[in-house]
Design an enzyme around this catalytic site. Sequence first.
Site, PDB file in Angstrom:
ATOM      1  N   LEU A 181       0.865  -1.178   0.000  1.00 58.18           N
ATOM      2  CA  LEU A 181       0.000   0.000   0.000  1.00 58.18           C
ATOM      3  C   LEU A 181       0.899   1.224   0.000  1.00 58.18           C
ATOM      4  CD1 LEU A 181      -2.690  -0.911   2.714  1.00 58.18           C
ATOM      5  CD2 LEU A 181      -2.975  -0.983   0.238  1.00 58.18           C
ATOM      6  N   ASP A 182       0.517   2.251  -0.740  1.00 58.37           N
ATOM      7  CA  ASP A 182       1.290   3.482  -0.725  1.00 58.37           C
ATOM      8  C   ASP A 182       1.381   4.021   0.703  1.00 58.37           C
ATOM      9  OD1 ASP A 182       1.560   3.414  -3.476  1.00 58.37           O
ATOM     10  OD2 ASP A 182      -0.250   4.609  -3.805  1.00 58.37           O
ATOM     11  N   ARG A 183       2.441   4.754   0.960  1.00 55.55           N
ATOM     12  CA  ARG A 183       2.667   5.281   2.299  1.00 55.55           C
ATOM     13  C   ARG A 183       1.451   5.997   2.898  1.00 55.55           C
ATOM     14  NH1 ARG A 183       8.132   8.449   4.165  1.00 55.55           N
ATOM     15  NH2 ARG A 183       7.635   8.605   6.372  1.00 55.55           N
TER      16      ARG A 183
END
Length: 259
Positions: A53-55
């Site tokens: 998952l993106d930050r």
Amino acid sequence: MLEILYQDEWLVAVNKPSGWLVHRSWLDRDEKVVVMQTVRDQIGQHVFTVHRLDRPTSGVLLMALSSEVAHLLSQQFEQHKMQKTYHAVVRGWLDGSATLDYPLVEELDKIADKFATQERTAQEAVTDYRSLAQVEMPVAISRYNSARYTLVEMSPHTGRKHQLRRHMVHLRHPIIGDSAHGDLRQNRGAAEHFGMNRLMLHASALSLTHPVTGEPLVIRAGLDRVWQGMLQQFGWQDQIPEVPRVEFADEAVQDKPTE
């Protein structure tokens, strides 16, 4: 400590807070808040990532407890046999439901991909979306006299980088808090007036077939304080009842806005 959503002898899934990196990167060498190491220390066992998952994105993050199971899970992801459900808050009023089939050219990182071939062809990218609720608030933001928002449910069929963010921008309804693709003034206004000081994108559920037992498995991740506060302000408390509410001990930091 991270909230463990599911754990058995083969798998572990956690609710990743917004602002946390999944694993260490040479681009963020000094970052100490990393999911993989935190989970490893928390359960006392090595973990293997199978997706990311993106930050700034929160929600369900699934990991394997062996390289063999990681390979089986990766195959499910690659063959699109897992169903991922996200919820987002977007700018403006987005009506109805549809399947968006809009190819995306791979995004390159300015540093990590400095020496990569710059020419890229567009890749297939497909997203199902549906509008769940809309609201208009009497607050002037940017050039608009009022602020309009839509609560959207999305299910990607492909896994392109920033696919959901970029697909919403293509529809001219960027996700609130998207510092890479959205509207900086709208993001600041949403943070100032409604407390939406993070990317308003949450991986709510992941449905899969257990790679060892063969049983169907649905893992859901609860919403943090920012989401809960937004739902209450907009009167959307009952719009996604299947998604629980949670409290995180510490608030994570949102990714830095791009000017």
